[in-house]
Scaffold this motif. Sequence first.
Motif, PDB file in Angstrom:
ATOM      1  N   PRO A 174      21.017 -26.111  76.052  1.00 54.35           N
ATOM      2  CA  PRO A 174      21.580 -26.801  75.021  1.00 54.35           C
ATOM      3  C   PRO A 174      22.533 -27.924  75.253  1.00 54.35           C
ATOM      4  O   PRO A 174      22.885 -27.935  76.038  1.00 54.35           O
ATOM      5  CB  PRO A 174      22.060 -25.147  74.626  1.00 54.35           C
ATOM      6  CG  PRO A 174      21.847 -24.765  75.022  1.00 54.35           C
ATOM      7  CD  PRO A 174      20.605 -24.788  76.649  1.00 54.35           C
ATOM      8  N   ARG A 175      22.500 -28.829  74.209  1.00 55.36           N
ATOM      9  CA  ARG A 175      23.535 -29.935  74.785  1.00 55.36           C
ATOM     10  C   ARG A 175      22.876 -30.638  75.854  1.00 55.36           C
ATOM     11  O   ARG A 175      23.766 -31.476  76.253  1.00 55.36           O
ATOM     12  CB  ARG A 175      24.783 -29.429  75.204  1.00 55.36           C
ATOM     13  CG  ARG A 175      25.682 -29.044  73.736  1.00 55.36           C
ATOM     14  CD  ARG A 175      27.070 -28.054  74.065  1.00 55.36           C
ATOM     15  NE  ARG A 175      26.746 -27.621  74.939  1.00 55.36           N
ATOM     16  CZ  ARG A 175      26.436 -25.859  74.092  1.00 55.36           C
ATOM     17  NH1 ARG A 175      26.142 -25.795  73.495  1.00 55.36           N
ATOM     18  NH2 ARG A 175      27.035 -25.514  75.231  1.00 55.36           N
ATOM     19  N   SER A 176      21.631 -30.993  76.825  1.00 57.71           N
ATOM     20  CA  SER A 176      21.399 -31.808  77.953  1.00 57.71           C
ATOM     21  C   SER A 176      20.818 -32.735  77.936  1.00 57.71           C
ATOM     22  O   SER A 176      20.802 -33.551  77.719  1.00 57.71           O
ATOM     23  CB  SER A 176      19.936 -30.440  78.694  1.00 57.71           C
ATOM     24  OG  SER A 176      18.853 -30.566  77.571  1.00 57.71           O
ATOM     25  N   GLU A 226      15.545 -28.583  72.167  1.00 54.35           N
ATOM     26  CA  GLU A 226      16.843 -29.720  72.932  1.00 54.35           C
ATOM     27  C   GLU A 226      17.242 -28.133  73.966  1.00 54.35           C
ATOM     28  O   GLU A 226      17.267 -26.933  73.298  1.00 54.35           O
ATOM     29  CB  GLU A 226      17.848 -29.901  72.028  1.00 54.35           C
ATOM     30  CG  GLU A 226      18.807 -30.151  73.447  1.00 54.35           C
ATOM     31  CD  GLU A 226      19.801 -30.880  72.499  1.00 54.35           C
ATOM     32  OE1 GLU A 226      21.292 -32.012  73.400  1.00 54.35           O
ATOM     33  OE2 GLU A 226      20.859 -30.097  71.440  1.00 54.35           O
ATOM     34  N   TRP A 227      16.131 -27.861  75.218  1.00 56.73           N
ATOM     35  CA  TRP A 227      16.468 -27.576  76.278  1.00 56.73           C
ATOM     36  C   TRP A 227      16.882 -27.608  77.507  1.00 56.73           C
ATOM     37  O   TRP A 227      15.674 -28.928  78.166  1.00 56.73           O
ATOM     38  CB  TRP A 227      15.494 -26.749  76.197  1.00 56.73           C
ATOM     39  CG  TRP A 227      16.139 -25.131  76.799  1.00 56.73           C
ATOM     40  CD1 TRP A 227      15.071 -24.582  78.207  1.00 56.73           C
ATOM     41  CD2 TRP A 227      16.726 -23.989  76.426  1.00 56.73           C
ATOM     42  NE1 TRP A 227      15.873 -23.367  78.594  1.00 56.73           N
ATOM     43  CE2 TRP A 227      16.587 -23.006  77.644  1.00 56.73           C
ATOM     44  CE3 TRP A 227      17.555 -23.739  75.642  1.00 56.73           C
ATOM     45  CZ2 TRP A 227      17.618 -21.518  77.643  1.00 56.73           C
ATOM     46  CZ3 TRP A 227      18.215 -22.457  75.469  1.00 56.73           C
ATOM     47  CH2 TRP A 227      18.283 -21.302  76.378  1.00 56.73           C
TER      48      TRP A 227
END
Length: 151
Positions: free
Chosen positions: A110-112, A107-108
Amino acid sequence: MGKQSAGILLYRKTEGKLQVFLVHPGGPFFKNKDNGSWSVPKGEFLDDEDPLEAARREFEEETGQVITGEFIKLNPITQKGGKKVHAWAIAGDIDHLTIKSNYFEMEWPPRSGKQQSFAEVDRAEWFDIETAKVKINPAQAELIDELIEKL
């Protein structure tokens, strides 16, 4: 058992000088890091795997090159985070400009919620011993020292 990796320290002599082959980890966390971030090509393996076979597999996954020959067992080292690295040295010569690494997804940013793909290794290079000891993960410098002793 804690995390463990197996890797290969490829070396050659060019014009009478010893050089070692190191790889730079891919992905966003290492993008702007240089000194202390390079590594021997290596990867994790399971307790029931043969460490040398794992090292050979990881070398191929990270460089696209198959490595065979007389392997020199080096003493395992433990990195700052606690990972134990088993390594073998072997003489060889590959073109660092033609490596082809496997990719991983994460996931990059973060938290996207977005997944992106990154090369496990974004570049490789041959270094003289002095430079290699600056570039390599500090704990792995012991592998270079032991190689010099054994040669």
